[in-house]
Design an enzyme around this catalytic site. Structure first.
Site, mmCIF file in Angstrom:
data_model
loop_
_atom_site.group_PDB
_atom_site.id
_atom_site.type_symbol
_atom_site.label_atom_id
_atom_site.label_comp_id
_atom_site.label_asym_id
_atom_site.label_seq_id
_atom_site.Cartn_x
_atom_site.Cartn_y
_atom_site.Cartn_z
ATOM 1 N N MET A 146 57.867 87.156 25.955
ATOM 2 C CA MET A 146 58.278 86.113 26.691
ATOM 3 C C MET A 146 59.227 86.192 28.156
ATOM 4 O O MET A 146 58.784 85.425 28.935
ATOM 5 C CB MET A 146 59.445 85.385 25.766
ATOM 6 N N TYR B 279 54.681 94.333 21.123
ATOM 7 C CA TYR B 279 54.472 93.639 19.919
ATOM 8 C C TYR B 279 53.120 93.805 19.409
ATOM 9 O O TYR B 279 52.240 93.808 20.194
ATOM 10 C CB TYR B 279 54.770 92.070 20.388
ATOM 11 N N ARG C 34 39.827 57.893 33.120
ATOM 12 C CA ARG C 34 41.040 58.195 33.034
ATOM 13 C C ARG C 34 42.053 57.107 33.588
ATOM 14 O O ARG C 34 42.101 56.221 32.823
ATOM 15 C CB ARG C 34 41.243 59.680 33.895
ATOM 16 N N LYS D 5 52.347 67.353 44.293
ATOM 17 C CA LYS D 5 52.705 67.134 42.801
ATOM 18 C C LYS D 5 52.704 68.414 42.021
ATOM 19 O O LYS D 5 52.545 69.539 42.614
ATOM 20 C CB LYS D 5 51.611 66.306 42.031
HETATM 21 C C1 LIG Z 1 45.551 66.271 41.935
HETATM 22 C C2 LIG Z 1 44.992 65.083 42.795
HETATM 23 C C3 LIG Z 1 44.084 65.098 44.015
HETATM 24 C C4 LIG Z 1 44.028 66.208 44.605
HETATM 25 O O1 LIG Z 1 42.919 67.087 44.029
HETATM 26 P P1 LIG Z 1 42.637 68.744 44.482
HETATM 27 O O2 LIG Z 1 41.341 68.982 43.761
HETATM 28 O O3 LIG Z 1 43.763 69.579 44.040
HETATM 29 O O4 LIG Z 1 42.485 68.486 45.931
HETATM 30 C C5 LIG Z 1 43.537 63.941 44.353
HETATM 31 N N1 LIG Z 1 43.770 62.785 43.697
HETATM 32 C C6 LIG Z 1 44.405 62.753 42.624
HETATM 33 C C7 LIG Z 1 44.203 61.355 41.969
HETATM 34 C C8 LIG Z 1 45.011 63.748 42.056
HETATM 35 O O5 LIG Z 1 45.691 63.785 40.728
#
Ligand SMILES: *Cc1c(COP(=O)(O)O)cnc(C)c1O
Length: 375
Positions: free
Chosen positions: A316, A268, A130, A36
């Site tokens: 930027m 800046y 979550r 991801k």
């Molecule tokens: C991103 C994620 C992981 C991986 O976590 P790491 O700490 O990067 O190994 C595992 N499970 C879920 C649900 C995640 O969102």
């Protein structure tokens, strides 16, 4: 590749080494790395083939668009979507054969209407608050599933709240107990998922009893430790010989060099004033590219193997660095923003400490537009 203003190099040898190291720990369980967030900034399409070469069985993403990107690039492994899939995306997710997480009864009802065979992974709430279905709500979900036989619960999952931020893992142990209770409720209702998973990188490194038959490791495959606490815990558990090799190097070039007198201001807000006659290099990267503004007057880059401190505010699209002590530096010479050269190193952890954040955020924030090159 033609010379660029900025680019990211990813070492395939290091990537494969890390995957083999972690896969070596988990044995024949399904190894499902997280790619991801543009593969934690490494380039999802660029690294995915090597992640599979290294031994990944599945790939995990956050969203439908990432799953589609992988499939369109020719990836044939199963793809698991860990983030929310909208009702208006479900039909496509099912048609493409993606696996995805489910934790709302609304989603199950919508899948029932689509009435096409699909594989879902139920997320159980065990203490992270979550994503997840509370244990008390599971019987209702089981009931709903029994009325929708096209939905196959292929997996059951949960996620740790406090495993990498501490060396005290009692809360994680409580979550595992809750997870087991949840799985039992499902099984008593006749739902028998093929896979159960909860392990992220910290769990893969520290706790074999979290592997179950499927693991989701992210940060570790890119060669980064989840945190100092995870490393300390690994040392205490005699696991510090686990060697992770950072795969990412972020580079730019020198766009201009100028000579300043002592007492001149830089950038800046005039936040920096030279204390000596200064040779200053202007680099064409800034916070738009992911070079955090918190690095203003608070970081160094590496040029010809030497530290060049950032002077003034991060702009930027540009930063300025002091190269007075690097007389050989010239226009279009290579600069390392993140990575190592000679004896000098800027790790994602170091940059994170400068910017008051974590390694995860440092690499995932590197702008997606910047080319990723496998080396
Ligand atoms: C991103 C994620 C992981 C991986 O976590 P790491 O700490 O990067 O190994 C595992 N499970 C879920 C649900 C995640 O969102």
């Amino acid at each position: 590749m033609k010379k660029q203003k900025t680019w990211v190099e990813v070492s395939k040898d290091n990537l494969i080494h890390n995957i083999q190291t972690l896969k070596g720990l988990v044995g024949d369980r399904v190894f499902c790395p997280a790619v991801k967030a543009n593969a934690y900034g490494h380039g999802i399409v660029e690294v995915a083939p090597y992640v599979l070469t290294g031994g990944a069985d599945w790939l995990a993403v956050d969203a439908l668009f990432e799953a589609k990107k992988l499939k369109e690039s020719g990836i044939e492994s199963p793809i698991y979507i860990m983030g929310y899939v909208l009702n208006n995306e479900l039909k496509e997710a099912v048609k493409e054969g993606f696996r995805f997480v489910v934790y709302n009864k609304e989603t199950i009802i919508e899948l029932g209407k689509i009435s096409r065979d699909c594989n879902i992974h139920l997320k159980i709430e065990t203490g992270n608050n979550r994503q997840g279905i509370a244990l008390g709500d599971l019987p209702e979900i089981v009931d709903l599933l029994s009325k929708n036989p096209c939905i196959n619960v292929e997996g059951v999952a949960t996620h740790f709240a406090d495993i990498e931020d501490t060396t005290d893992h009692s809360y994680a142990e409580e979550q595992i107990e809750n997870f087991k209770k949840g799985i039992e409720i499902l099984e008593n209702g006749g739902v028998r998922p093929a896979y159960a998973h909860c392990a992220n990188t910290a769990a893969v490194i520290l706790f074999p009893h979290t592997y179950l038959n499927f693991v989701r490791a992210g940060i570790g495959i890119y060669g980064m430790w989840p945190s100092n606490e995870t490393y300390v815990s690994a040392v205490k558990a005699n696991k510090a010989d686990i060697e992770l090799r950072p795969a990412l190097t972020w580079k730019t070039i020198i766009a201009q060099i100028k000579n300043l007198k002592e007492g001149e201001y830089i950038g800046y807000g005039r936040t920096y004033r030279t204390t000596h006659d200064t040779r200053l290099a202007v680099l064409p990267v800034g916070y738009y590219d992911g070079y955090d503004r918190g690095l203003s007057n608070n970081a160094f880059v590496i040029i010809h193997g030497k530290r060049a401190p950032v002077r003034g505010r991060v702009c930027m699209n540009m930063i300025m660095v002091d190269v007075t002590h690097i007389p050989e530096a010239k226009v279009e010479d290579e600069v390392i923003l993140l990575g190592k050269d000679g004896g000098e190193k800027v790790s994602a952890e170091l940059m994170g400490s400068w910017a008051n954040t974590i390694n995860y955020e440092i690499t995932t924030r590197i702008n997606e537009r910047i080319p990723r090159v496998i080396v």
